[in-house]
Design a protein around this motif. Structure first.
Motif, mmCIF file in Angstrom:
data_model
loop_
_atom_site.group_PDB
_atom_site.id
_atom_site.type_symbol
_atom_site.label_atom_id
_atom_site.label_comp_id
_atom_site.label_asym_id
_atom_site.label_seq_id
_atom_site.Cartn_x
_atom_site.Cartn_y
_atom_site.Cartn_z
ATOM 1 N N PHE A 5 0.827 -1.202 0.000
ATOM 2 C CA PHE A 5 0.000 0.000 0.000
ATOM 3 C C PHE A 5 0.866 1.259 0.000
ATOM 4 O O PHE A 5 0.694 2.154 -0.843
ATOM 5 N N PHE A 6 1.814 1.344 0.954
ATOM 6 C CA PHE A 6 2.609 2.568 1.057
ATOM 7 C C PHE A 6 3.582 2.733 -0.102
ATOM 8 O O PHE A 6 3.936 3.857 -0.465
ATOM 9 N N ASN A 7 4.002 1.625 -0.696
ATOM 10 C CA ASN A 7 4.879 1.734 -1.863
ATOM 11 C C ASN A 7 4.155 2.459 -2.996
ATOM 12 O O ASN A 7 4.697 3.401 -3.602
ATOM 13 N N ASP A 8 2.920 2.038 -3.278
ATOM 14 C CA ASP A 8 2.161 2.681 -4.357
ATOM 15 C C ASP A 8 1.587 4.028 -3.926
ATOM 16 O O ASP A 8 1.532 4.980 -4.713
ATOM 17 N N PHE A 9 1.152 4.094 -2.679
ATOM 18 C CA PHE A 9 0.591 5.343 -2.177
ATOM 19 C C PHE A 9 1.644 6.451 -2.201
ATOM 20 O O PHE A 9 1.363 7.601 -2.565
ATOM 21 N N GLY A 10 2.893 6.109 -1.815
ATOM 22 C CA GLY A 10 3.965 7.102 -1.833
ATOM 23 C C GLY A 10 4.252 7.614 -3.227
ATOM 24 O O GLY A 10 4.437 8.820 -3.438
ATOM 25 N N VAL A 11 4.258 6.711 -4.213
ATOM 26 C CA VAL A 11 4.502 7.122 -5.594
ATOM 27 C C VAL A 11 3.404 8.067 -6.059
ATOM 28 O O VAL A 11 3.663 9.137 -6.643
ATOM 29 N N LEU A 12 2.148 7.694 -5.799
ATOM 30 C CA LEU A 12 1.031 8.510 -6.270
ATOM 31 C C LEU A 12 1.044 9.899 -5.629
ATOM 32 O O LEU A 12 0.877 10.921 -6.316
ATOM 33 N N VAL A 13 1.209 9.942 -4.319
ATOM 34 C CA VAL A 13 1.147 11.222 -3.607
ATOM 35 C C VAL A 13 2.324 12.117 -3.981
ATOM 36 O O VAL A 13 2.164 13.325 -4.242
ATOM 37 N N MET A 14 3.531 11.544 -4.041
ATOM 38 C CA MET A 14 4.718 12.361 -4.289
ATOM 39 C C MET A 14 4.831 12.822 -5.739
ATOM 40 O O MET A 14 5.508 13.809 -6.028
ATOM 41 N N ILE A 15 4.187 12.124 -6.657
ATOM 42 C CA ILE A 15 4.270 12.514 -8.068
ATOM 43 C C ILE A 15 3.146 13.471 -8.448
ATOM 44 O O ILE A 15 3.361 14.482 -9.130
ATOM 45 N N PHE A 16 1.927 13.201 -7.966
ATOM 46 C CA PHE A 16 0.788 13.976 -8.460
ATOM 47 C C PHE A 16 0.431 15.167 -7.581
ATOM 48 O O PHE A 16 0.018 16.213 -8.085
ATOM 49 N N VAL A 17 0.548 15.034 -6.275
ATOM 50 C CA VAL A 17 0.097 16.117 -5.389
ATOM 51 C C VAL A 17 0.887 17.409 -5.610
ATOM 52 O O VAL A 17 0.289 18.498 -5.693
ATOM 53 N N PRO A 18 2.264 17.359 -5.712
ATOM 54 C CA PRO A 18 2.976 18.619 -5.972
ATOM 55 C C PRO A 18 2.532 19.315 -7.255
ATOM 56 O O PRO A 18 2.496 20.556 -7.316
ATOM 57 N N LYS A 19 2.190 18.548 -8.267
ATOM 58 C CA LYS A 19 1.750 19.149 -9.527
ATOM 59 C C LYS A 19 0.416 19.856 -9.348
ATOM 60 O O LYS A 19 0.163 20.913 -9.949
ATOM 61 N N ILE A 20 -0.443 19.257 -8.522
ATOM 62 C CA ILE A 20 -1.736 19.888 -8.285
ATOM 63 C C ILE A 20 -1.538 21.233 -7.591
ATOM 64 O O ILE A 20 -2.151 22.257 -7.967
ATOM 65 N N PHE A 21 -0.653 21.253 -6.586
ATOM 66 C CA PHE A 21 -0.378 22.530 -5.896
ATOM 67 C C PHE A 21 0.280 23.532 -6.831
ATOM 68 O O PHE A 21 -0.010 24.727 -6.800
ATOM 69 N N MET A 22 1.188 23.030 -7.676
ATOM 70 C CA MET A 22 1.901 23.921 -8.588
ATOM 71 C C MET A 22 0.946 24.556 -9.588
ATOM 72 O O MET A 22 1.054 25.736 -9.926
#
Length: 861
Positions: A761-778
């Motif tokens: 779970f955390f392996n995939d969750f970390g990839v998703l959050v760290m790749i997509f969330v910064p772009k959303i904020f940006m």
């Protein structure tokens, strides 16, 4: 004076008128449907039950014309209102049931059954059938015992000993019981002397079986063989009759061959409740006695007529001699032997006892294939055994012999021995029960007083083996003592084992994943799957946005799909054999590694290709030596994704073909007496393949880190190296820690599987959050005066760096500073990016830096 005197004038006309008047008075009531005086009855419908030995259809065809049609015509109109008759075909059992319940009024049955009905229920014979056999009117019949004409080994009744005998059924009269009675008169018994008795349920089959040599001797009723001879079905010359009799019947020799005495033919009886309807009984008798051989009803049934009943006392004597009718010692009522199965109908002679049912049913098979019972027959092979001086009976043996295993029981199970003193001495019985405990003999003694010369002894012990039981009557050991009581291990049920003291201890306990765990697995998978699909849709929706374009959306799609595949393993590892079969779990086990491997390879290779392409389009493109070799098209970088998937599939395919994972249960406990069964996916070489996959994944992640290091100075809009680096480092940590923790908790399936699920779970969750969330904020970041000031400072610093590199290396657009000055400038940029409070007016230039920043980003992209 010898002269004939003529009748007076007018005499003949007067007599004719009187006769005519009498006939008119006799016939008129019938024509008008009423009697003179009218007959009354207690009911409108009377039922006549008949024993249908050839089946219900045959009975209806032969006897319904008599008992229904004829009586309705002749007797029904004599009553006001008219009565009707019904004929009911019955079998042996239902005949007794109907008579006992009083649901029929008349009964037509064979003499043996009628004798029982007479003795037990008070049925009265009202008519005896005058049968028509081969043109002969007969009110009596008998049975014959016959064998093949060329059989020289059988010439008299005593030769039936140890032979195979065939009769129609155990309750048949002319083809079983008559011959049985004859044998008892000669000191033999059908249940004791023949090696086998077969019941064919068809007398013609008996004749054919004897002719073929399938059996040695046959029992049929008189005239059976003669009738088959006349019909061309066999020949009298094939057979010879044993114990042939010359009997006189109604002044003449009996017309058929016979071995037994004669007994009355079938009878029609009235039940006791018909005493109140005596007029109905009387009219039925009168009507049936008016029939003759030319009557339609007589022709249909094959008889001549009916006559007043004969005495059925010889049948009563025969049944008492055979033990088929017995007197209740309490009520003094007589009751016939009857049973729904063959075993229940067995009657052993005095001094013999009936073997246990399971022994009787297997007795013929024990004697060999020669005595195997053919299909469609019932067979008995000496079901009665001579009683001992003191008879010992248990649940498995009807006669225990000396030093034989008399009974078998589980530990602590109570075993009862029924012991009977056939010498009827009325003495106490003493017993000694020996068991061996830790090498020492331990004896239990006791005394039992008789009840009607019978003793009931109940024993139990936890000691397994053959334990000795000694029995004494009047202080003397009986001839068949001692006997053995075999104690076997107690059946404690599944996953339980009996101990030496007879108690049960659990030997195996199955552990399953708890229900709450499956709920957590579904929740974790749902979170990752939902995020993946959400980010996939968000990327597609904003694919024209400059931030998304700079992030290369094609690779973002692959990351989302890879995370869905990898997270699917969270579901598959939560399955166990509580809800699925082993075959289904075998497929699930191997599919788990495919989901994880392909999902990991797809998401990591997509991030790698995305980062590597950004490196090539920025760093390498600005390098004079590498600029010519840089590939711009995104499709060329799909090769790296395909290569990663190919490596993963190569290992998975070899694993699946060579030694796939299977669902297996193993004992996790250390003791041999107890097994804590846990289920795992495993194979003989599974560890080797797991290690290969983990090494491959580690290489992927390490190379990813190296690429991230190379692009560390590219703006986050293009390579987001900080977040990819963070997710990669997180993946390496999970990759190292998870196998170690799973190994440490291997014997606890819930904990080890929970660790695996959380790691996935955390392996995939970390990839998703760290790749997509910064772009959303940006993408949705709102610029203030402070952030705009910071961007202006960063822009001027980057420009100074480029000018410095231009003066030193001649490369006007390098983002990588290899000299000390360049490194210092890069560090300065990083400090400014992390320090929004800086307001250095000397650095900030007046032109619109934001517009220049966007132009620069577009140029690089």
């Amino acid at each position: 004076q010898g002269r004939q005197v003529p009748p007076p004038a007018g005499y003949l006309p007067t007599m004719l008128r009187l006769v005519a008047l009498a006939l008119t008075l006799r016939l008129l009531p019938r024509a008008l449907g009423q009697g003179l005086p009218p007959y009354n009855s207690s009911k409108r419908v009377y039922k006549i039950g008949g024993l249908a030995i050839r089946g219900a259809a045959d009975f209806e065809k032969r006897f319904s014309p008599t008992f229904r049609d004829y009586l309705n015509q002749e007797v029904g109109p004599l009553f006001n209102p008219p009565i009707t008759f019904e004929s009911l075909p019955l079998n042996f059992s239902s005949t007794f049931t109907r008579v006992e319940a009083g649901t029929i009024d008349f009964v037509y049955t064979n003499p043996s059954a009628f004798s029982c009905l007479d003795s037990e229920f008070g049925a009265s014979a009202v008519l005896t059938l005058r049968n028509l056999r081969r043109g002969q009117e007969l009110t009596q019949f008998g049975g014959i015992i016959f064998t093949r004409a060329n059989n020289t080994n059988i010439t008299q009744l005593s030769d039936l000993k140890d032979k195979k005998v065939e009769a129609v059924s155990i309750s048949g009269l002319g083809a079983a019981q008559m011959q049985w009675r004859l044998m008892t008169e000669k000191g033999m018994n059908l249940m004791v002397d023949p090696a086998q008795v077969r019941f064919a349920f068809n007398q013609k089959k008996i004749v054919h079986d004897v002719r073929r040599g399938d059996v040695d001797v046959g029992f049929v009723r008189t005239d059976m063989i003669e009738g088959m001879d006349a019909n061309g079905e066999t020949s009298l010359s094939y057979f010879k009759v044993i114990h042939k009799q010359n009997i006189t019947y109604e002044g003449s020799p009996f017309p058929f061959q016979i071995s037994t005495r004669l007994y009355p033919e079938w009878s029609l009886g009235a039940l006791p409740h018909m005493n109140s309807d005596y007029k109905v009984v009387e009219e039925v008798i009168n009507a049936l006695m008016r029939t003759n051989s030319s009557s339609n009803c007589s022709k249909a049934a094959g008889y001549s007529t009916w006559q007043h009943p004969l005495s059925y006392m010889p049948l009563r004597e025969m049944q008492q001699a055979l033990g088929w009718i017995q007197q209740d010692p309490v009520t003094s009522n007589w009751k016939c032997m009857r049973s729904d199965d063959l075993y229940g109908a067995i009657v052993c002679p005095s001094g013999y006892f009936k073997l246990a049912r399971e022994i009787v049913e297997q007795q013929c098979n024990v004697l060999g294939s020669e005595y195997a019972c053919p299909s469609g027959y019932e067979c008995l092979c000496r079901p009665c055994k001579k009683a001992d001086e003191v008879e010992i009976v248990s649940h498995i043996s009807s006669s225990c012999e000396k030093m034989s295993v008399c009974a078998t029981a589980e530990q602590l199970a109570k075993t009862t021995f029924n012991i009977r003193d056939n010498k009827e001495r009325n003495l106490d019985l003493t017993y000694k029960f020996h068991v061996t405990v830790t090498g020492h003999d331990v004896a239990t003694e006791g005394t039992i007083s008789p009840v009607n010369n019978t003793y009931n002894l109940t024993l139990s012990t936890p000691v397994m083996g053959d334990n000795v039981l000694e029995l004494f009557v009047g202080g003397e050991q009986i001839p068949n003592s001692p006997v053995l009581l075999r104690i076997v291990e107690k059946d404690c049920g599944e996953n339980m084992q009996a101990q030496s003291d007879g108690t049960c201890q659990r030997t195996k306990e199955y552990e399953y994943l708890p229900d709450w765990f499956k709920g957590i697995s579904a929740l974790l998978f749902g979170i990752n799957c939902s995020l993946s699909l959400l980010f996939f849709g968000w990327t597609y929706a904003f694919r024209e946005n400059p931030v998304i374009k700079a992030s290369q959306p094609t690779f973002l799609y692959m990351v989302s799909l890879g995370c869905v595949l990898s997270s699917s393993t969270i579901l598959t590892v939560s399955f166990d054999d509580k809800d699925f079969s082993d075959e289904a779990l075998d497929a699930v086990c191997q599919s788990s590694v495919w989901f994880y491997g392909l999902g990991f390879a797809l998401s990591i290779s997509a991030l790698f290709s995305k980062t590597y392409r950004a490196k090539c389009l920025t760093i390498d493109k600005m390098n004079a030596k590498k600029s010519a070799r840089v590939v711009v098209s995104i499709y060329q970088y799909f090769l790296y994704v395909a290569l990663a998937l190919a490596c993963e599939c190569f290992i998975m395919l070899i694993w699946t073909v060579y030694d796939p994972l299977k669902w297996k249960r193993i004992c996790a406990s250390d003791t041999t007496a107890y097994c804590r069964s846990i289920g795992k996916c495993s194979s003989d070489t599974g560890v080797m393949f797991v290690a290969s996959v983990l090494v491959l994944h580690f290489m992927f992640l390490c190379y990813m880190l190296w690429v991230c290091y190379q692009v560390r100075n590219i703006p986050a809009e293009f390579a987001e190296h900080k977040w990819i680096t963070a997710s990669t480092v997180s993946g390496i940590e999970i990759l190292f820690l998870t196998p170690f923790l799973v190994y440490m908790t291997f014997e606890d399936p819930t904990t080890s599987t929970l660790i695996t699920s959380i790691a996935l779970f955390f392996n995939d969750f970390g990839v998703l959050v760290m790749i997509f969330v910064p772009k959303i904020f940006m993408m949705f970041q709102e610029h203030t005066t402070e952030t705009e000031s910071q961007e202006n400072m960063l822009f001027n610093l980057r420009r100074k760096v480029r000018e410095t590199r231009k003066s030193q290396t001649g490369s006007p657009n390098s983002f990588i500073t290899q000299s000390n000055a360049g490194v210092k400038d890069s560090k300065m940029i990083s400090r400014i990016e992390s320090t929004p409070q800086i307001h250095n007016k000397s650095i900030i230039e007046k032109p619109d830096r934001r517009e220049a920043r966007v132009l620069e980003s577009r140029a690089i992209a």
